[in-house]
Design a protein around this motif. Structure first.
Motif, mmCIF file in Angstrom:
data_model
loop_
_atom_site.group_PDB
_atom_site.id
_atom_site.type_symbol
_atom_site.label_atom_id
_atom_site.label_comp_id
_atom_site.label_asym_id
_atom_site.label_seq_id
_atom_site.Cartn_x
_atom_site.Cartn_y
_atom_site.Cartn_z
ATOM 1 N N CYS A 178 42.566 48.996 40.453
ATOM 2 C CA CYS A 178 42.073 49.823 41.561
ATOM 3 C C CYS A 178 40.546 49.856 41.608
ATOM 4 O O CYS A 178 39.969 50.168 42.641
ATOM 5 C CB CYS A 178 42.647 51.243 41.465
ATOM 6 N N GLN A 179 39.902 49.547 40.491
ATOM 7 C CA GLN A 179 38.439 49.564 40.471
ATOM 8 C C GLN A 179 37.866 48.268 41.034
ATOM 9 O O GLN A 179 36.660 48.105 41.123
ATOM 10 C CB GLN A 179 37.939 49.746 39.020
ATOM 11 N N LEU A 180 38.765 47.344 41.365
ATOM 12 C CA LEU A 180 38.312 46.043 41.875
ATOM 13 C C LEU A 180 38.560 45.896 43.368
ATOM 14 O O LEU A 180 38.413 44.821 43.929
ATOM 15 C CB LEU A 180 39.022 44.910 41.126
ATOM 16 N N LYS A 181 38.969 46.986 44.002
ATOM 17 C CA LYS A 181 39.196 46.878 45.446
ATOM 18 C C LYS A 181 37.860 46.885 46.174
ATOM 19 O O LYS A 181 36.840 47.328 45.622
ATOM 20 C CB LYS A 181 40.111 47.996 45.927
ATOM 21 N N ALA A 182 37.901 46.384 47.404
ATOM 22 C CA ALA A 182 36.678 46.296 48.195
ATOM 23 C C ALA A 182 35.994 47.655 48.233
ATOM 24 O O ALA A 182 36.648 48.683 48.356
ATOM 25 C CB ALA A 182 37.018 45.836 49.610
ATOM 26 N N GLY A 183 34.699 47.657 48.092
ATOM 27 C CA GLY A 183 33.971 48.916 48.150
ATOM 28 C C GLY A 183 33.548 49.389 46.773
ATOM 29 O O GLY A 183 32.453 49.910 46.609
ATOM 30 N N THR A 184 34.412 49.195 45.766
ATOM 31 C CA THR A 184 34.046 49.640 44.419
ATOM 32 C C THR A 184 33.900 48.479 43.441
ATOM 33 O O THR A 184 33.356 48.657 42.353
ATOM 34 C CB THR A 184 35.104 50.611 43.840
ATOM 35 N N ALA A 185 34.368 47.303 43.830
ATOM 36 C CA ALA A 185 34.383 46.162 42.918
ATOM 37 C C ALA A 185 32.989 45.838 42.381
ATOM 38 O O ALA A 185 32.799 45.671 41.172
ATOM 39 C CB ALA A 185 34.982 44.940 43.610
ATOM 40 N N GLU A 186 32.029 45.782 43.275
ATOM 41 C CA GLU A 186 30.672 45.387 42.890
ATOM 42 C C GLU A 186 30.116 46.321 41.813
ATOM 43 O O GLU A 186 29.567 45.878 40.809
ATOM 44 C CB GLU A 186 29.789 45.399 44.153
ATOM 45 N N GLU A 187 30.303 47.610 42.032
ATOM 46 C CA GLU A 187 29.808 48.597 41.082
ATOM 47 C C GLU A 187 30.535 48.475 39.732
ATOM 48 O O GLU A 187 29.920 48.535 38.669
ATOM 49 C CB GLU A 187 30.044 49.985 41.685
ATOM 50 N N THR A 188 31.845 48.291 39.800
ATOM 51 C CA THR A 188 32.641 48.122 38.581
ATOM 52 C C THR A 188 32.159 46.922 37.792
ATOM 53 O O THR A 188 31.944 46.993 36.580
ATOM 54 C CB THR A 188 34.130 47.915 38.946
ATOM 55 N N LEU A 189 31.981 45.808 38.486
ATOM 56 C CA LEU A 189 31.604 44.571 37.813
ATOM 57 C C LEU A 189 30.198 44.672 37.223
ATOM 58 O O LEU A 189 29.946 44.184 36.116
ATOM 59 C CB LEU A 189 31.722 43.394 38.787
#
Ligand SMILES: [Zn+2]
Length: 140
Positions: free
Chosen positions: A117-128
Motif C-alpha cells: 500500500c505504500q507503493l501506490k501512486a501518490g505515496t510511492a516516491e516518498e516511500t522509496l
C-alpha cells in the motif's frame, strides 16, 4: 490440493501468484537500480528469502503484500468465508515474518519492510526515498 479450494480462494491464490514476480518488488528494485544500488534477489540462504539483498549495506528489503502479511491498513480484511483456512494461514505468515526478522537481525542485517500500500501512486516516491535513506545509512 486445489480440489478442496473454493472458487473464491482459487482466484485469490491466482492473484497472489500473478503478483509474485511482478509489480511491487519490481517497482522497488527498479528504483534502487536507478539510484545505483546493486542487489541480489530472493536470496535462498537467508531467512525468509528476502526480495532484495544489498550486501554492501548489510540490508535486506521485504516487499510485503498487505493481505498475505496482515498489514495494519485498510487493504487487510479477513476473507468472509473459509475463516478456518485463512486465519491460521495468515497468522503463520505473521509469525514467520517476526521470526525471520529476528534471525536476520541476529546475523547483523538491517531489515526493511516495504508494504504494497505504500507503493501506490501518490505515496510511492516518498516511500522509496525513505527506503534509500535507510539503506544508505547502513553502508559498511
Ligand atoms: Zn498496507
Amino acid at each position: 490440493m486445489a480440489d478442496n479450494h473454493s472458487k473464491e480462494m482459487r482466484s485469490m491464490n491466482m492473484s497472489h501468484i500473478r503478483n509474485k514476480n511482478s509489480k511491487p518488488e519490481e517497482k522497488v528494485r527498479k528504483y534502487l537500480f536507478s539510484k545505483d544500488f546493486r542487489y541480489r534477489k530472493n536470496v535462498k540462504d537467508l531467512p525468509g528469502k528476502p526480495d532484495i539483498v544489498l550486501p554492501k549495506y548489510k540490508t535486506v528489503v521485504f516487499v510485503n503484500g498487505c493481505f498475505w502479511h496482515k498489514h495494519d491498513c485498510p487493504r487487510f480484511v479477513w476473507p468472509s468465508s473459509n475463516k478456518e483456512y485463512w486465519v491460521p494461514k495468515i497468522q503463520r505468515n505473521v509469525e514467520r515474518d517476526i521470526e525471520n526478522t529476528r534471525l536476520l537481525e541476529e546475523q547483523g542485517w538491517q531489515v526493511l519492510t516495504v508494504w504494497e500500500c505504500q507503493l501506490k501512486a501518490g505515496t510511492a516516491e516518498e516511500t522509496l526515498r525513505g527506503i534509500v535513506k535507510q539503506i544508505a545509512k547502513n553502508k559498511t
